[in-house]
Design a protein around this motif. Structure first.
Motif, PDB file in Angstrom:
ATOM      1  N   ALA A 252       0.684  -1.148  -0.178  1.00  0.00           N
ATOM      2  CA  ALA A 252      -0.188  -0.012   0.184  1.00  0.00           C
ATOM      3  C   ALA A 252       1.000   0.877  -0.079  1.00  0.00           C
ATOM      4  O   ALA A 252       0.475   2.204  -0.061  1.00  0.00           O
ATOM      5  CB  ALA A 252      -0.649  -0.187   0.938  1.00  0.00           C
ATOM      6  N   TRP A 257       0.109  -2.389  -6.521  1.00  0.00           N
ATOM      7  CA  TRP A 257      -0.851  -3.802  -7.102  1.00  0.00           C
ATOM      8  C   TRP A 257      -0.551  -5.410  -7.757  1.00  0.00           C
ATOM      9  O   TRP A 257      -1.712  -5.923  -7.051  1.00  0.00           O
ATOM     10  CB  TRP A 257      -1.946  -2.858  -7.890  1.00  0.00           C
ATOM     11  CG  TRP A 257      -2.196  -1.864  -7.552  1.00  0.00           C
ATOM     12  CD1 TRP A 257      -1.932  -1.033  -7.944  1.00  0.00           C
ATOM     13  CD2 TRP A 257      -3.418  -1.519  -7.188  1.00  0.00           C
ATOM     14  NE1 TRP A 257      -2.989   0.601  -8.096  1.00  0.00           N
ATOM     15  CE2 TRP A 257      -3.840   0.310  -6.594  1.00  0.00           C
ATOM     16  CE3 TRP A 257      -4.517  -2.631  -6.425  1.00  0.00           C
ATOM     17  CZ2 TRP A 257      -4.524   0.493  -6.033  1.00  0.00           C
ATOM     18  CZ3 TRP A 257      -5.020  -1.493  -5.525  1.00  0.00           C
ATOM     19  CH2 TRP A 257      -5.786  -0.205  -5.330  1.00  0.00           C
ATOM     20  N   GLU A 273      -8.833   3.211  -6.246  1.00  0.00           N
ATOM     21  CA  GLU A 273      -9.019   1.093  -5.342  1.00  0.00           C
ATOM     22  C   GLU A 273     -10.165   0.962  -5.677  1.00  0.00           C
ATOM     23  O   GLU A 273     -10.213  -0.556  -5.516  1.00  0.00           O
ATOM     24  CB  GLU A 273      -8.983   1.574  -3.326  1.00  0.00           C
ATOM     25  CG  GLU A 273      -7.988   2.661  -3.285  1.00  0.00           C
ATOM     26  CD  GLU A 273      -7.934   2.152  -1.430  1.00  0.00           C
ATOM     27  OE1 GLU A 273      -8.631   1.627  -1.104  1.00  0.00           O
ATOM     28  OE2 GLU A 273      -7.373   3.202  -0.932  1.00  0.00           O
ATOM     29  N   ARG A 276      -8.365  -0.198  -8.970  1.00  0.00           N
ATOM     30  CA  ARG A 276      -7.017  -1.578  -8.527  1.00  0.00           C
ATOM     31  C   ARG A 276      -6.608  -0.949  -9.853  1.00  0.00           C
ATOM     32  O   ARG A 276      -5.324  -2.003 -10.376  1.00  0.00           O
ATOM     33  CB  ARG A 276      -7.230  -2.493  -8.186  1.00  0.00           C
ATOM     34  CG  ARG A 276      -8.428  -3.532  -7.046  1.00  0.00           C
ATOM     35  CD  ARG A 276      -8.781  -4.243  -7.141  1.00  0.00           C
ATOM     36  NE  ARG A 276      -7.551  -4.967  -5.687  1.00  0.00           N
ATOM     37  CZ  ARG A 276      -7.389  -4.173  -4.110  1.00  0.00           C
ATOM     38  NH1 ARG A 276      -8.893  -3.893  -3.951  1.00  0.00           N
ATOM     39  NH2 ARG A 276      -6.077  -4.756  -4.353  1.00  0.00           N
ATOM     40  N   VAL A 318      -4.962   1.998   0.768  1.00  0.00           N
ATOM     41  CA  VAL A 318      -4.092   2.794  -0.400  1.00  0.00           C
ATOM     42  C   VAL A 318      -3.708   4.018  -0.190  1.00  0.00           C
ATOM     43  O   VAL A 318      -2.782   4.657   0.026  1.00  0.00           O
ATOM     44  CB  VAL A 318      -3.835   2.224  -1.991  1.00  0.00           C
ATOM     45  CG1 VAL A 318      -3.143   2.490  -2.280  1.00  0.00           C
ATOM     46  CG2 VAL A 318      -4.304   0.738  -1.200  1.00  0.00           C
ATOM     47  N   THR A 319      -4.673   5.014  -0.713  1.00  0.00           N
ATOM     48  CA  THR A 319      -4.411   6.369  -0.618  1.00  0.00           C
ATOM     49  C   THR A 319      -3.544   6.956   0.117  1.00  0.00           C
ATOM     50  O   THR A 319      -2.908   7.603   0.058  1.00  0.00           O
ATOM     51  CB  THR A 319      -6.003   6.621  -1.248  1.00  0.00           C
ATOM     52  OG1 THR A 319      -5.774   5.916  -2.061  1.00  0.00           O
ATOM     53  CG2 THR A 319      -5.540   8.583  -1.119  1.00  0.00           C
TER      54      THR A 319
END
Length: 461
Positions: A252, A257, A273, A276, A318-319
């Motif tokens: 992350a 990915w 996300e 993806r 993730v962000t």
């Protein structure tokens, strides 16, 4: 928003506010000890002049840390009862060790450090300063033991859904603890280095060219120049340890990915996300593999490996990790550049110039920015687990209605905004007052005659 999200935001707000002040006191205590020891060795009053100014900042930061820490600990019962119900047999003793070995030590000797300069011998005052500095470090040690265990738990067994300790050495010296401890202690040192340099630069801009201020400025820049390369090395080792034990967090952080070799080091992107994938990606080919595996052909794990067959996402969001990590790294490299330029300037000409001073003043808070970004990376990266593989965050939250949590959250945010504004205004006011004070000629005095920190704090008897 539901109770879970509001409780997470509330705890994040509390710990974000609290961590600012121990980050200062841990390293500042040791810097004060250095000033005190140099005075003992040389008898040069300039070291005690620096001590008297910076002990004010230490005392204020210590008080803010104690108050916010007590408030934060209440939330284990009010917002996260499942945490203590499930792992209290381990968390409780570790928190108690922190109180017994650190907090009591600080509380006993802080009074001597602040108010005993004219009342005790120089050796006793130096010892008190050492014990307070040692106490702040021990406090960090026990808190980081617990936090590291929550990331890489070992030395326990589960009986009827409750964790019981089976090996306290394995709990204390869990796999991530040494790396996390070194990383945080160095972060504290850098926070103090730039706080000292920044406030000293502010005084410099207002005409303070006194020896004590120049000593503090030189000390801050030198400390920053020495510690930032060590922090980069410690961060690399910590990252390798995280890759071993929490690969989904590293995936992350890197915004990667798909698992594979020659993974690029992404400098900028906007993670999507839902799709993806990354949008507007700018990267260095093979950079992530080279850093994480020390081999450009090294295989780096991808986020798509952490999705269950039913589509359940098993990796952290993730962000926030992606951007928090880059903020931390970006501020770190800014620290490297500024500290080395400043140290070179001090070494070559014995002074700084106005452009550098204007940079150093806002950089006084750069340690806070990097610390918070690193802390968010660490803690968000553990989700959805509160204790990795043992207790999920959703299973530990309170059943208190969301409305009640929202009201207390709003109250906390209002109080903390006021407190942080007051704190910053006070330390700036202290710096400006010191800059405008008449410059005294250097002198060497007997320790029993010099004013003590109580007088320096404006607490004259």
């Amino acid at each position: 928003m539901d109770t879970l999200l509001l409780s997470r935001i509330q705890f994040a707000a509390n710990i974000s506010f609290h961590i600012l002040f121990p980050t200062i006191t841990i390293a500042l205590g040791w810097l004060l000890l250095w000033f005190r020891l140099r005075f003992n060795r040389t008898g040069d009053q300039v070291y005690m002049d620096a001590y008297f100014f910076w002990v004010k900042v230490f005392a204020l930061s210590f008080a803010m840390g104690v108050v916010s820490g007590i408030t934060m600990s209440f939330q284990f019962g009010t917002n996260w009862p499942g945490f203590m119900e499930s792992v209290g047999n381990i968390a409780g003793p570790l928190l108690a060790y922190e109180v017994l070995t650190a907090f009591f030590l600080e509380a006993v000797f802080l009074g001597i450090m602040l108010f005993g300069f004219r009342r005790v011998s120089g050796r006793v005052h130096t010892l008190a300063t050492f014990l307070v500095a040692f106490g702040t470090t021990m406090s960090a040690f026990w808190i980081l033991v617990l936090n590291s265990w929550m990331h890489t738990p070992q030395g326990y067994e589960i009986r009827d859904g409750v964790a019981y300790a089976t090996d306290w050495l394995a709990i204390v010296f869990n796999p991530s603890m040494p790396y996390r401890l070194v990383h945080v202690l160095l972060a504290s040192g850098l926070t103090v280095a730039f706080l000292v340099a920044g406030l000293s630069a502010l005084r410099w801009l207002f005409g303070d060219r006194g020896r004590a201020n120049m000593l503090a400025l030189r000390s801050g820049l030198t400390l920053g120049a020495v510690l930032i390369p060590l922090q980069i090395l410690a961060g690399d080792l910590h990252g390798l340890n995280t890759l071993e034990h929490q690969p989904q967090k590293v995936a992350a952080m890197e915004g990667n990915w798909e698992t594979g070799p020659r993974v690029p080091l992404i400098l900028f992107a906007i993670p999507d996300e839902e799709a993806r994938e990354n949008r507007f990606e700018i990267g260095i080919p093979g950079g992530a593999s080279l850093i994480l595996k020390h081999d450009i052909d090294g295989v780096v794990p991808g986020l798509n490996d952490f999705v269950a067959e039913d589509g359940t996402v098993l990796h952290p969001p993730v962000t926030p990790l992606f951007f928090a990590f880059r903020i931390m790294v970006g501020v770190g490299f800014a620290m490297l550049f500024v500290a080395w330029i400043g140290s070179w300037m001090i070494w070559r000409r014995g002074d700084i110039n106005r452009p550098l001073a204007y940079v150093l003043v806002p950089m006084a808070l750069s340690g806070w920015v990097a610390t918070l970004a690193g802390w968010y990376t660490t803690e968000i990266g553990r989700q959805p687990w509160l204790v990795s593989g043992v207790l999920k965050t959703a299973d530990a939250v309170t059943t208190v209605p969301a409305t009640s949590v929202g009201i207390t959250l709003a109250a906390y945010l209002l109080v903390y905004a006021g407190l942080i504004a007051a704190y910053l205004s006070v330390i700036v006011a202290l710096a400006l007052k010191a800059a405008k004070a008449p410059q005294q000629p250097p002198s060497v005095k007997d320790p029993g005659i010099d004013p003590d920190p109580a007088m320096a704090l404006g607490m004259g008897r």
